[in-house]
Design an enzyme around this catalytic site. Structure first.
Site, PDB file in Angstrom:
ATOM      1  N   TYR A 162      44.399  33.983  41.007  1.00  0.00           N
ATOM      2  CA  TYR A 162      44.592  35.148  40.153  1.00  0.00           C
ATOM      3  C   TYR A 162      43.848  34.937  38.848  1.00  0.00           C
ATOM      4  O   TYR A 162      42.852  34.237  38.812  1.00  0.00           O
ATOM      5  CB  TYR A 162      46.086  35.465  39.970  1.00  0.00           C
ATOM      6  CG  TYR A 162      46.261  36.913  39.574  1.00  0.00           C
ATOM      7  CD1 TYR A 162      45.835  37.921  40.438  1.00  0.00           C
ATOM      8  CD2 TYR A 162      46.759  37.277  38.343  1.00  0.00           C
ATOM      9  CE1 TYR A 162      45.912  39.258  40.086  1.00  0.00           C
ATOM     10  CE2 TYR A 162      46.848  38.613  37.980  1.00  0.00           C
ATOM     11  CZ  TYR A 162      46.417  39.595  38.843  1.00  0.00           C
ATOM     12  OH  TYR A 162      46.482  40.910  38.492  1.00  0.00           O
ATOM     13  N   ARG A 213      40.214  50.227  36.034  1.00  0.00           N
ATOM     14  CA  ARG A 213      40.396  49.383  34.853  1.00  0.00           C
ATOM     15  C   ARG A 213      40.858  47.993  35.300  1.00  0.00           C
ATOM     16  O   ARG A 213      42.013  47.620  35.154  1.00  0.00           O
ATOM     17  CB  ARG A 213      41.432  50.006  33.904  1.00  0.00           C
ATOM     18  CG  ARG A 213      41.492  49.363  32.518  1.00  0.00           C
ATOM     19  CD  ARG A 213      42.800  49.654  31.833  1.00  0.00           C
ATOM     20  NE  ARG A 213      43.950  49.153  32.554  1.00  0.00           N
ATOM     21  CZ  ARG A 213      44.394  47.892  32.489  1.00  0.00           C
ATOM     22  NH1 ARG A 213      43.766  46.993  31.759  1.00  0.00           N
ATOM     23  NH2 ARG A 213      45.454  47.515  33.190  1.00  0.00           N
ATOM     24  N   LYS A 251      47.647  39.800  43.897  1.00  0.00           N
ATOM     25  CA  LYS A 251      49.040  40.072  43.517  1.00  0.00           C
ATOM     26  C   LYS A 251      49.993  39.829  44.685  1.00  0.00           C
ATOM     27  O   LYS A 251      51.078  39.257  44.517  1.00  0.00           O
ATOM     28  CB  LYS A 251      49.181  41.519  43.039  1.00  0.00           C
ATOM     29  CG  LYS A 251      48.566  41.794  41.671  1.00  0.00           C
ATOM     30  CD  LYS A 251      49.513  41.426  40.547  1.00  0.00           C
ATOM     31  CE  LYS A 251      48.908  41.788  39.201  1.00  0.00           C
ATOM     32  NZ  LYS A 251      49.792  41.551  38.069  1.00  0.00           N
ATOM     33  N   GLU A 272      48.457  49.255  40.145  1.00  0.00           N
ATOM     34  CA  GLU A 272      47.786  48.131  39.499  1.00  0.00           C
ATOM     35  C   GLU A 272      46.410  48.534  38.984  1.00  0.00           C
ATOM     36  O   GLU A 272      45.579  49.061  39.741  1.00  0.00           O
ATOM     37  CB  GLU A 272      47.641  46.993  40.508  1.00  0.00           C
ATOM     38  CG  GLU A 272      47.377  45.648  39.895  1.00  0.00           C
ATOM     39  CD  GLU A 272      48.557  45.096  39.123  1.00  0.00           C
ATOM     40  OE1 GLU A 272      48.325  44.561  38.025  1.00  0.00           O
ATOM     41  OE2 GLU A 272      49.700  45.198  39.594  1.00  0.00           O
ATOM     42  N   ASP A 273      46.174  48.315  37.699  1.00  0.00           N
ATOM     43  CA  ASP A 273      44.852  48.485  37.087  1.00  0.00           C
ATOM     44  C   ASP A 273      44.273  49.895  37.233  1.00  0.00           C
ATOM     45  O   ASP A 273      43.075  50.072  37.495  1.00  0.00           O
ATOM     46  CB  ASP A 273      43.866  47.443  37.624  1.00  0.00           C
ATOM     47  CG  ASP A 273      44.169  46.065  37.057  1.00  0.00           C
ATOM     48  OD1 ASP A 273      45.049  45.973  36.188  1.00  0.00           O
ATOM     49  OD2 ASP A 273      43.539  45.080  37.482  1.00  0.00           O
ATOM     50  N   ASP A 311      52.756  47.494  37.077  1.00  0.00           N
ATOM     51  CA  ASP A 311      52.812  46.139  36.519  1.00  0.00           C
ATOM     52  C   ASP A 311      52.158  46.057  35.153  1.00  0.00           C
ATOM     53  O   ASP A 311      52.588  45.298  34.295  1.00  0.00           O
ATOM     54  CB  ASP A 311      52.150  45.153  37.486  1.00  0.00           C
ATOM     55  CG  ASP A 311      52.440  43.707  37.110  1.00  0.00           C
ATOM     56  OD1 ASP A 311      53.590  43.409  36.753  1.00  0.00           O
ATOM     57  OD2 ASP A 311      51.512  42.881  37.168  1.00  0.00           O
ATOM     58  N   ASP A 312      51.106  46.850  34.927  1.00  0.00           N
ATOM     59  CA  ASP A 312      50.418  46.818  33.636  1.00  0.00           C
ATOM     60  C   ASP A 312      51.297  47.368  32.525  1.00  0.00           C
ATOM     61  O   ASP A 312      51.249  46.887  31.388  1.00  0.00           O
ATOM     62  CB  ASP A 312      49.112  47.619  33.715  1.00  0.00           C
ATOM     63  CG  ASP A 312      48.203  47.116  34.814  1.00  0.00           C
ATOM     64  OD1 ASP A 312      47.820  45.946  34.763  1.00  0.00           O
ATOM     65  OD2 ASP A 312      47.903  47.886  35.742  1.00  0.00           O
ATOM     66  N   ASN A 369      43.363  39.734  29.331  1.00  0.00           N
ATOM     67  CA  ASN A 369      42.728  38.971  30.410  1.00  0.00           C
ATOM     68  C   ASN A 369      41.363  39.562  30.740  1.00  0.00           C
ATOM     69  O   ASN A 369      41.148  40.747  30.525  1.00  0.00           O
ATOM     70  CB  ASN A 369      43.606  39.026  31.673  1.00  0.00           C
ATOM     71  CG  ASN A 369      44.878  38.226  31.532  1.00  0.00           C
ATOM     72  OD1 ASN A 369      44.856  37.104  31.063  1.00  0.00           O
ATOM     73  ND2 ASN A 369      45.999  38.818  31.934  1.00  0.00           N
TER      74      ASN A 369
END
Length: 609
Positions: free
Chosen positions: A157, A210, A228, A300-301, A323-324, A465
């Site tokens: 990850y 993103r 993930k 996610e993203d 999650d973000d 990150n």
């Protein structure tokens, strides 16, 4: 020669299609066998599958016959044990001669692979080696990851997965997960049914717009769902067969990818508006229809404008989690709660300044405000006044309200405009500085020194990150604050020695939260996610920090105990779900921690009879 029964089966199957008969080998061409003309197209062995006659104009049926023995067993990642198959298993399953004569234990296999991985100097090489292992020996992959989690987590990850996504087209070997593009609009349910596993409990989905702090990577964002879900299994014990990685491909606005002949996604600009949301609506409906009410969908993203919209739209009708927004918020809140033992006071006693007002920044801010509101019994609007955000245009203040995106408006407080972060630090005088901006080196020496001049122990969280996007490094935070900062980051940093003292930086990694959080939802049969479940997860994680950890300046426990931590988080989340009436698994288990541990997948080889 094939076994008699299998040969008969294949004769019937292929004979009905007019393909050549099976069962004998011969050399030469134009030979007769049992009165029938047999032609050898391949040059040495009869082409009974018709492969050598296949062309663009003349198609053949891609028949395969799969049994869990022999060569096919070695190509089945779920059952393959490599050279750990015993002599008895090799004889029973037609493996004799297909493997070297040595028989290794799983532990010896693990030791050998760790030695090989440590010899790679380039992190991406380690990532590729781990992905190859996952594709050929599932249990060994997860055992390796569980037993060496602190060393391998940065490999599978962040930060390495960021580079893997950037180069996904080049390193792509075998498809992992499900790709759903605009071309599949109108038949997404049919596409979901193509996935071989039917009992799915967790889906991680991205549209690649993103990816971490790297921007629009389109279809190449698949590395994120795959990574993930590897952690869902390794850290949270969710069975691999219950996990489904999905990438929604609506195009990309990344010109470099569009011009790349090796790009593996749709070569068009991103679909937006109605076309985009219709595709997502079809996907969410198909997921519920195919997998049921209790499948967890983790976004996610996604870009800010879509992330908030999708979470708001589906949180009342599906079991959804971003999650973000929510995972990051929960893990950061846990660190802040734990840090109170080092800096003193309650959350309500502190002032918070964020650099970054996107999904992560506003999500963290909202959960902090919610916790303050609950602990002090004050209105949420009042709790928000302790939290300030800086975006690309400066401090978010009330005079900017009309031009702000909807998710930023709650943070527009009364204050004169401030353009620069340093000026905002001096004006707000925060005790906690949090970076979610994806702007590397944004916490300059002057900013950190200003924080240190106002606070005995400034709390500095550089959360962006991958590592290149981190607002500052651990060494910079400790050095510029003269060793007084309490520091944590999103990506891992090495320990730092300053003035003879060793500082161990914490990592505010979402992997602390989402695997255990997801396990708690699954084992309790939770049907919707309430904010109180996130608060419960944060408090459970903070409770796992020991005095020994505090002595090193850590505000998170070490990852070496992550499965135990995940079990406690799962139990706490499940308990809150039962309390709120959101859990459907009845009766409630008496000991939720033990039940969580019993639900966890363990990647130890079984014996084959």
């Amino acid at each position: 020669m094939l076994p008699f029964k299998r040969a008969n089966f294949l004769r019937q199957a292929f004979g009905g299609l007019g393909l050549w008969k099976i069962g004998e080998r011969k050399l030469g061409t134009g030979m007769e066998m049992n009165g029938e003309k047999v032609v050898d197209f391949g040059g040495g062995v009869e082409d009974f599958y018709g492969e050598d006659r296949a062309s663009e104009d003349q198609a053949i049926t891609p028949w395969t016959v799969s049994v869990a023995s022999g060569y096919s067993l070695l190509r089945d990642p779920r059952h393959n044990k490599g050279i750990a198959f015993t002599e008895k298993e090799r004889n029973a399953h037609y493996l004799t001669g297909l493997l070297p004569p040595a028989v290794f234990s799983q532990d010896l296999q693990e030791k050998r692979l760790m030695k090989i991985l440590r010899e790679y100097e380039v992190p991406l090489q380690r990532y590729m080696a781990m992905m190859d292992l996952q594709e050929r020996n599932e249990k060994l992959f997860y055992k390796l990851l569980i037993d060496n989690v602190e060393e391998l987590l940065p490999v599978v990850y962040t930060p390495t997965v960021g580079e893997a996504c950037q180069k996904y087209g080049s390193i792509f070997r075998r498809p992992q997960g499900l790709y759903i593009s605009l071309k599949e609009k109108g038949r997404i349910l049919e596409v979901l049914k193509n996935w071989p596993e039917k009992s799915i409990q967790v889906i991680v989905v991205t549209d690649g717009e993103r990816i971490l702090g790297l921007g629009d990577l389109g279809c190449q964002g698949m590395g994120i769902p795959v990574g993930k879900l590897s952690l869902y299994t390794a850290l949270g014990g969710v069975r691999p067969s219950a996990c489904l990685p999905v990438t929604i491909d609506v195009g990309t606005n990344n010109k470099k990818l569009l011009d790349d002949e090796f790009y593996i996604g749709l070569k068009q600009n991103r679909a937006t508006g109605q076309e985009y949301y219709e595709l997502l609506e079809e996907f969410m409906s198909a997921v519920k229809q195919n997998y049921g009410e209790k499948v967890l969908v983790q976004f996610e993203d996604f870009a800010n404008h879509n992330a908030f919209e999708l979470l708001s739209k589906y949180r009342s009708s599906h079991l959804v989690f971003n999650d973000d927004i929510q995972g990051t918020a929960s893990v950061v809140l846990a660190g802040l709660v734990a840090a109170l033992k080092l800096v003193g006071g309650t959350l309500a006693d502190h002032r918070f300044l964020f650099l970054g007002a996107g999904e992560a920044g506003t999500g963290i801010a909202e959960l902090i405000a919610l916790e303050i509101s609950k602990k002090t019994n004050t209105p949420l609007e009042e709790a928000r006044k302790k939290i300030w955000l800086v975006d690309s245009k400066g401090l978010i203040v009330s005079s900017r309200r009309e031009s702000l995106q909807h998710f930023k408006k709650p943070w527009a407080h009364e204050h004169e405009p401030v353009k620069e972060l340093l000026a905002a630090v001096k004006a707000i005088k925060p005790t906690v500085l949090i970076g979610t901006s994806s702007v590397g080196k944004a916490f300059t020496k002057e900013v950190v020194e200003a924080m240190a001049s106002m606070n005995k122990k400034p709390l500095i969280l550089a959360l962006s990150n991958p590592t290149s996007q981190s607002e500052c490094t651990a060494e910079e935070a400790y050095t510029w604050s003269e060793g007084r900062a309490i520091f944590a980051s999103g990506s891992p940093f090495d320990s730092v020695e300053y003035n003879g003292k060793l500082f161990v930086p914490g990592q505010a990694n979402n992997a602390y939260i989402f695997p255990g959080f997801g396990l708690g939802l699954i084992m309790s049969g939770t049907i919707r996610i309430h904010d109180d479940l996130l608060l419960a997860a944060s408090e459970a994680l903070a409770a796992q920090v020991t005095e020994e950890n505090y002595a090193k300046g850590l505000i998170y426990p070490p990852f070496t105990n992550i499965r135990k931590i995940s079990a406690h988080i799962a139990a706490t989340v499940a308990a809150k779900a039962y309390e709120l009436g959101l859990a459907s698994r009845l009766p409630r288990p008496k000991d939720l921690v033990k039940f969580a541990e019993s639900c966890m997948y363990t990647p130890v080889y079984g014996s084959y009879r």
